[in-house]
Design a protein around this motif. Structure first.
Motif, short mmCIF file in Angstrom:
data_model
loop_
_atom_site.label_atom_id
_atom_site.label_comp_id
_atom_site.label_asym_id
_atom_site.label_seq_id
_atom_site.Cartn_x
_atom_site.Cartn_y
_atom_site.Cartn_z
N LEU B 93 30.21 -55.42 -5.92
CA LEU B 93 30.76 -55.67 -7.25
C LEU B 93 32.27 -55.96 -7.16
CD1 LEU B 93 28.91 -52.88 -9.29
CD2 LEU B 93 28.30 -55.31 -9.13
N ARG B 101 29.80 -41.22 -7.27
CA ARG B 101 28.91 -40.76 -8.33
C ARG B 101 27.65 -41.62 -8.41
NH1 ARG B 101 31.04 -40.06 -14.32
NH2 ARG B 101 32.83 -41.16 -13.46
N ASN B 102 27.84 -42.93 -8.22
CA ASN B 102 26.69 -43.83 -8.30
C ASN B 102 26.19 -44.26 -6.92
OD1 ASN B 102 26.47 -44.14 -11.28
ND2 ASN B 102 28.56 -44.87 -11.04
N LEU B 104 27.70 -46.09 -4.59
CA LEU B 104 27.95 -47.52 -4.40
C LEU B 104 29.21 -47.76 -3.57
CD1 LEU B 104 27.60 -48.95 -8.01
CD2 LEU B 104 25.93 -49.03 -6.17
N GLY B 205 34.56 -44.17 -27.15
CA GLY B 205 35.33 -45.38 -26.88
C GLY B 205 35.87 -45.39 -25.47
N GLY B 206 36.40 -46.53 -25.08
CA GLY B 206 36.91 -46.70 -23.72
C GLY B 206 38.07 -45.76 -23.44
N ILE B 207 38.11 -45.23 -22.22
CA ILE B 207 39.26 -44.46 -21.77
C ILE B 207 39.68 -44.96 -20.40
CG2 ILE B 207 38.81 -42.37 -23.12
CD1 ILE B 207 37.58 -41.12 -20.62
N LEU B 208 40.83 -44.51 -19.93
CA LEU B 208 41.38 -44.98 -18.66
C LEU B 208 41.83 -43.79 -17.82
CD1 LEU B 208 43.69 -47.82 -20.02
CD2 LEU B 208 41.64 -48.14 -18.64
N ASN B 228 35.79 -41.24 -16.18
CA ASN B 228 34.76 -41.82 -17.04
C ASN B 228 35.32 -43.07 -17.68
OD1 ASN B 228 32.60 -40.06 -16.72
ND2 ASN B 228 33.41 -38.61 -18.23
N SER B 229 34.45 -44.05 -17.96
CA SER B 229 34.93 -45.28 -18.60
C SER B 229 34.97 -45.14 -20.11
CB SER B 229 34.04 -46.46 -18.19
OG SER B 229 32.71 -46.16 -18.53
N ALA B 230 34.32 -44.11 -20.64
CA ALA B 230 34.32 -43.91 -22.10
C ALA B 230 34.25 -42.43 -22.39
CB ALA B 230 33.13 -44.63 -22.73
N GLY B 231 34.65 -42.07 -23.58
CA GLY B 231 34.62 -40.66 -23.96
C GLY B 231 34.91 -40.51 -25.43
#
Lengths: 227, 295
Positions: B93, B101-102, B104, B205-208, B228-231
């Motif tokens: 990717l 976590r995944n 990858l 929503g998206g977080i960074l 996390n990409s969202a929270g």
């Protein structure tokens, strides 16, 4: 909708660190608001100096390159685009999932049914009666945040999350629904599981994610078990 | 986690900035090679070559038969090994990073294990210069941490005003202890319980990386590199990008102090850090051309 009232149609924009802004749609979270978020997201992908966007539920995180954008200028651009852009309707694909409701793998069905004042069968029917739309990607690769829970089934999330072990778990939290991807703690209400779970993500496939924002998830009752 | 250490390692070796390196957070770690390679160790100082301690941010030539050992550092949590040419694992990717976590990317999507053999890419043109180093960033950057604390600059977040005045004051003025719940994804801090002026349920929503969220427990949680990409938790603040490397060196028991800055100050700090890496690249290129260092 108040989309032509300039005061109530004003999105809320806040700074998120020095290189990102977050925009919240005004009013209720619904398909109309989300289609405007999608439109904004698509328009931002054409803008130079936008590093990445994070789609949320009626909100959008916008990361920018501070060498190319000043936050104030980007906020102005977002305000203007919000008013100017037509909503983006996405005609997505429909994915069907047979579900076994209740039983050991649907332990919260009785609580949700009681809350709604209906039987287990009726609660399952209410959950399966609606299509759920993928509004935004979720934290792990999967089906994303699904919108469309029947208002009668809407409950605040649990105060204390519990472990949800198996993938394929079908649950609801607030107005959102989901199909669980990875084991982990969750504050959502587990209604059952799908017997046709297939992970929609494969990093070596093209595209890596089989489902897309705007797709619809349809649950079909296979069985309702007593709890 | 310590992105500055990885950038400095790549700059020392003349690698592109995005070349992959090895992040070491479990010590000791022993590395050997089948062929000679130019290697840099940056981040937390921990390296020994055939038993001899190496200065921090150091470049050496590692020959077959030599032992590079990274021992548990006295300060900091993570050391970085970079190699001229970069660790040449396949792109997944678009990235060589490990997503543990995944499962990858990186080397088979997992932590490295005893006996793993890693491929190295073609080295950039080298004059053969070796045995040189850089000053550690804490000695050269304008903003540095006091010895007993980790000082981290933060911009107020979207929900800063939703917290009680007492919670806001505690966040900016108290010391915060990094708890044992700390990994690449994030770290939970302990201290005063931070409370909201009124209950707030946010839409997901998206977080960074860098966002300081406060879940209902009241203990702030800083999302780190594997964020996390969202929270949906209230966002009290956002660690400035220029201090993410410092946060990446925190370990359980570290005491953190937060310093409130403006976005303009955050951008100035980001530019300072970028200039530091660029200057290091220039210095290395110039140093490598000095007579006497070319084999």
């Amino acid at each position: 909708m108040n989309s032509h009232d300039p005061v109530s149609d004003c999105p809320h924009i806040a700074q998120f660190g020095e290189a990102a802004l977050v925009l919240d749609a005004p009013g209720a979270m619904d398909l109309g608001a989300q289609q405007r978020i999608w439109a904004l997201d698509a328009a931002l992908k054409e803008q130079p100096g936008i590093v990445e966007t994070g789609l949320g539920m009626a909100n959008l995180l916008v990361s920018f390159d501070p060498d190319l954008w000043q936050a104030e200028a980007l906020a102005d651009w977002l305000h203007d685009a919000w008013v100017r852009l037509p909503p983006l309707a996405i005609e997505g694909r429909v994915w069907e999932f047979p579900v076994i409701y209740g039983g050991e793998r649907g332990p919260d069905l009785p609580f949700v049914a009681t809350h709604a004042g209906v039987t287990l069968e009726e609660a399952a029917r209410m959950h399966a009666a609606r299509d759920y739309i993928i509004f935004a990607p979720s934290v792990t690769p999967g089906f994303g945040y699904l919108y469309g829970v029947d208002p009668a089934l809407v409950l605040p999330r649990k105060k204390v999350p519990v472990m949800v072990p198996e993938p394929g778990t079908v649950s609801i939290g607030g107005v959102q629904a989901t199909i669980g991807m990875t084991p982990g703690p969750s504050g959502w209400y587990t209604l059952g599981y799908t017997t046709r779970f297939r992970h929609p993500f494969d990093p070596h496939a093209e595209p890596p994610l089989q489902v897309a924002v705007g797709d619809r998830i349809r649950f079909v009752i296979e069985k309702v078990l007593p709890c | 986690m310590d992105n500055l250490a990885l950038s400095m390692g790549n700059a020392l070796l003349g690698n592109p900035d995005h070349a992959a390196g090895i992040e070491v957070q479990t010590f000791p770690m022993r590395l050997t090679t089948t062929q000679p390679h130019l290697v840099a160790v940056t981040g937390a100082a921990s390296a020994f070559l055939d038993g001899t301690p190496l200065p921090p941010c150091w470049v050496m030539r590692l020959e077959p038969g030599q032992d590079l050992v990274l021992k548990r550092p006295t300060t900091g949590a993570r050391s970085y090994i970079t190699v001229a040419g970069g660790i040449d694992v396949p792109l997944v990717l678009g990235s060589r990073a490990s997503d543990l976590r995944n499962g990858l990317g990186g080397h088979e999507g997992r932590d490295l294990r005893d006996g793993d053999l890693l491929p190295v890419g073609p080295a950039p043109h080298s004059t053969g210069a070796q045995d040189f180093g850089a000053q550690p960033p804490d000695e050269t950057l304008a903003f540095t941490s006091a010895s007993d604390f980790l000082d981290i600059r933060v911009v107020p977040g979207p929900e800063h005003g939703v917290f009680t005045a007492a919670a806001q004051a505690a966040f900016w003025q108290d010391d915060w202890l990094v708890s044992t719940m700390a990994d690449r994804m994030g770290m939970r801090l302990s201290g005063e319980k931070l409370t909201l002026a009124q209950p707030t349920e946010l839409r997901s929503g998206g977080i960074l990386p860098g966002v300081v969220q406060v879940p209902p427990s009241g203990d702030p949680l800083i999302q780190l590199r594997d964020a996390n990409s969202a929270g949906g938790y209230p966002r009290l603040g956002v660690v400035i990008q220029a201090d993410m490397w410092r946060a990446g060196q925190a370990r359980p028991g570290t005491r953190i102090r937060f310093h409130r800055v403006t976005t303009a100050q955050a951008i100035a700090a980001r530019n300072e850090q970028r200039d530091l890496v660029a200057a290091l690249r220039r210095d290395v290129a110039r140093y490598a051309e000095l007579p006497g260092f070319t084999r």
